[in-house]
Design a protein around this motif. Sequence first.
Motif, mmCIF file in Angstrom:
data_model
loop_
_atom_site.group_PDB
_atom_site.id
_atom_site.type_symbol
_atom_site.label_atom_id
_atom_site.label_comp_id
_atom_site.label_asym_id
_atom_site.label_seq_id
_atom_site.Cartn_x
_atom_site.Cartn_y
_atom_site.Cartn_z
ATOM 1 N N CYS A 77 -0.065 -1.035 -4.829
ATOM 2 C CA CYS A 77 0.916 -1.139 -5.899
ATOM 3 C C CYS A 77 1.524 -2.545 -5.922
ATOM 4 O O CYS A 77 1.583 -3.223 -4.900
ATOM 5 C CB CYS A 77 2.039 -0.117 -5.709
ATOM 6 S SG CYS A 77 1.512 1.603 -5.743
ATOM 7 N N ASN A 120 -3.984 2.215 -9.226
ATOM 8 C CA ASN A 120 -4.207 1.056 -8.377
ATOM 9 C C ASN A 120 -3.876 -0.243 -9.106
ATOM 10 O O ASN A 120 -4.186 -0.406 -10.296
ATOM 11 C CB ASN A 120 -5.665 1.042 -7.907
ATOM 12 C CG ASN A 120 -5.843 0.221 -6.661
ATOM 13 O OD1 ASN A 120 -4.978 0.215 -5.791
ATOM 14 N ND2 ASN A 120 -6.965 -0.465 -6.555
ATOM 15 N N GLU A 172 10.311 4.118 -8.443
ATOM 16 C CA GLU A 172 9.159 5.018 -8.346
ATOM 17 C C GLU A 172 7.914 4.197 -8.022
ATOM 18 O O GLU A 172 7.737 3.095 -8.555
ATOM 19 C CB GLU A 172 8.940 5.777 -9.653
ATOM 20 C CG GLU A 172 10.057 6.751 -10.004
ATOM 21 C CD GLU A 172 9.779 7.471 -11.329
ATOM 22 O OE1 GLU A 172 8.649 7.297 -11.864
ATOM 23 O OE2 GLU A 172 10.674 8.184 -11.810
ATOM 24 N N HIS A 173 7.034 4.737 -7.148
ATOM 25 C CA HIS A 173 5.786 4.069 -6.797
ATOM 26 C C HIS A 173 4.798 4.159 -7.950
ATOM 27 O O HIS A 173 4.917 5.010 -8.852
ATOM 28 C CB HIS A 173 5.176 4.708 -5.546
ATOM 29 C CG HIS A 173 6.008 4.548 -4.323
ATOM 30 N ND1 HIS A 173 6.090 3.372 -3.617
ATOM 31 C CD2 HIS A 173 6.816 5.439 -3.677
ATOM 32 C CE1 HIS A 173 6.900 3.537 -2.582
ATOM 33 N NE2 HIS A 173 7.358 4.782 -2.600
ATOM 34 N N THR A 206 1.257 4.890 -9.938
ATOM 35 C CA THR A 206 0.339 6.040 -9.947
ATOM 36 C C THR A 206 -1.113 5.601 -10.056
ATOM 37 O O THR A 206 -2.026 6.408 -9.841
ATOM 38 C CB THR A 206 0.673 6.967 -11.118
ATOM 39 O OG1 THR A 206 0.608 6.212 -12.349
ATOM 40 C CG2 THR A 206 2.070 7.553 -10.969
ATOM 41 N N GLU A 229 0.836 -1.198 0.000
ATOM 42 C CA GLU A 229 0.000 0.000 0.000
ATOM 43 C C GLU A 229 0.872 1.250 0.000
ATOM 44 O O GLU A 229 1.855 1.355 0.726
ATOM 45 C CB GLU A 229 -0.904 0.019 1.230
ATOM 46 C CG GLU A 229 -1.887 1.179 1.220
ATOM 47 C CD GLU A 229 -2.825 1.154 2.416
ATOM 48 O OE1 GLU A 229 -3.620 2.084 2.565
ATOM 49 O OE2 GLU A 229 -2.744 0.179 3.203
ATOM 50 N N HIS A 230 0.494 2.213 -0.853
ATOM 51 C CA HIS A 230 1.190 3.497 -0.910
ATOM 52 C C HIS A 230 0.194 4.604 -1.225
ATOM 53 O O HIS A 230 -0.441 4.605 -2.286
ATOM 54 C CB HIS A 230 2.286 3.465 -1.986
ATOM 55 C CG HIS A 230 2.962 4.800 -2.170
ATOM 56 N ND1 HIS A 230 3.815 5.325 -1.219
ATOM 57 C CD2 HIS A 230 2.907 5.705 -3.184
ATOM 58 C CE1 HIS A 230 4.255 6.498 -1.650
ATOM 59 N NE2 HIS A 230 3.715 6.747 -2.835
ATOM 60 N N GLU A 231 0.019 5.510 -0.271
ATOM 61 C CA GLU A 231 -0.873 6.664 -0.428
ATOM 62 C C GLU A 231 -2.270 6.241 -0.878
ATOM 63 O O GLU A 231 -2.852 6.813 -1.806
ATOM 64 C CB GLU A 231 -0.273 7.673 -1.408
ATOM 65 C CG GLU A 231 1.041 8.285 -0.915
ATOM 66 C CD GLU A 231 1.602 9.313 -1.884
ATOM 67 O OE1 GLU A 231 1.048 9.437 -2.993
ATOM 68 O OE2 GLU A 231 2.594 9.985 -1.515
ATOM 69 N N GLY A 232 -2.792 5.225 -0.243
ATOM 70 C CA GLY A 232 -4.152 4.779 -0.520
ATOM 71 C C GLY A 232 -4.292 3.884 -1.726
ATOM 72 O O GLY A 232 -5.398 3.426 -2.040
ATOM 73 N N LYS A 233 -3.213 3.605 -2.452
ATOM 74 C CA LYS A 233 -3.266 2.740 -3.639
ATOM 75 C C LYS A 233 -2.528 1.438 -3.343
ATOM 76 O O LYS A 233 -1.582 1.412 -2.555
ATOM 77 C CB LYS A 233 -2.634 3.440 -4.847
ATOM 78 C CG LYS A 233 -3.365 4.683 -5.302
ATOM 79 C CD LYS A 233 -2.737 5.267 -6.535
ATOM 80 C CE LYS A 233 -1.351 5.818 -6.272
ATOM 81 N NZ LYS A 233 -1.395 7.001 -5.406
#
Length: 313
Positions: A53, A69, A64-65, A67, A47-51
Amino acid sequence: MIAAKSSKFSAWFNVVTLVLLFLLMSAASSTNEGQNMSQSCVDGTYEHEGKMCCLCGAGLHLEEHCTMNLQIGKCKTCLEETYSSHPNNHESCEPCTSCSQPNANLEVDEPCTPARNTRCRCKKDHYCSSDIKTCKICYPCKVCAKGIKTACTANSDTVCDEGYDIVGITVGIIVTLAVIGLGIGLGLWLRRRHQKRQLPVALINVNTPEENIQFLRVVDLRPHLPDIVEVIGWADMKDLAIRSTILDPTIETCELNHPGNYQEATLELLKIWVERNGKEASRNLVQLLHRSGKRDRAERVMDILSRPNNNPA
């Protein structure tokens, strides 16, 4: 009139049919897209910033994460001499293990790859006393004079064949009988003389019963450590340390601190042993040598401790 109504009904029927087909196709497309998205994260998600990945695979690290879901971000291959053996979202890879530590006697078994750490092994004719996967130092295999019973392996030392040499035993018996007849008187005389020489310094002879060792005079070992090191040597010092419950890492550190210089390694380990035994160090040293069957070394240590200007501890 009937024809007009029939035409109007047919038109509505066609419209409803088209709408239903469109909805079915949209649902199927949505289902397939969801399946494809879930299947695309073959190594798992984070999970990263609500998404959610996708994780980077083994041999990669995250640059890079994502962008969107259930998508993979930007992953990059581990740099040279680094690795990642499992799916991850780390920003860098782990450094590869080196097999070239000084005096560790290790060599590369399998080189490091982006997806696997280096695997080390002992050099030829060396072994490790612990699991080879976690081994930090290997020791030379024992060299046998009379033959090998069990060969040296990566995890065990050589076991020598202690079989009897019939010819050697026969010659030894004959020589021993001849010497005994001529030398027994001289031997007894020398022994009495040696015992008398030991009495003034209040030290007991190593051939006396073990229970009498407790009456040995307590002597400060520190001024005599270099001379005692010459008598004991590295192998016997290691044995004394192990018998005194000094841990293997401490012994290995002394050896690594003085590469190839076993005299200095012995001196460092002996100082640690003396600190552990305190005021009883002199008595305990003679007692341990006596118990381990090294009576000649115990006697030489006692000779050192009986020298003039040696004050009780």
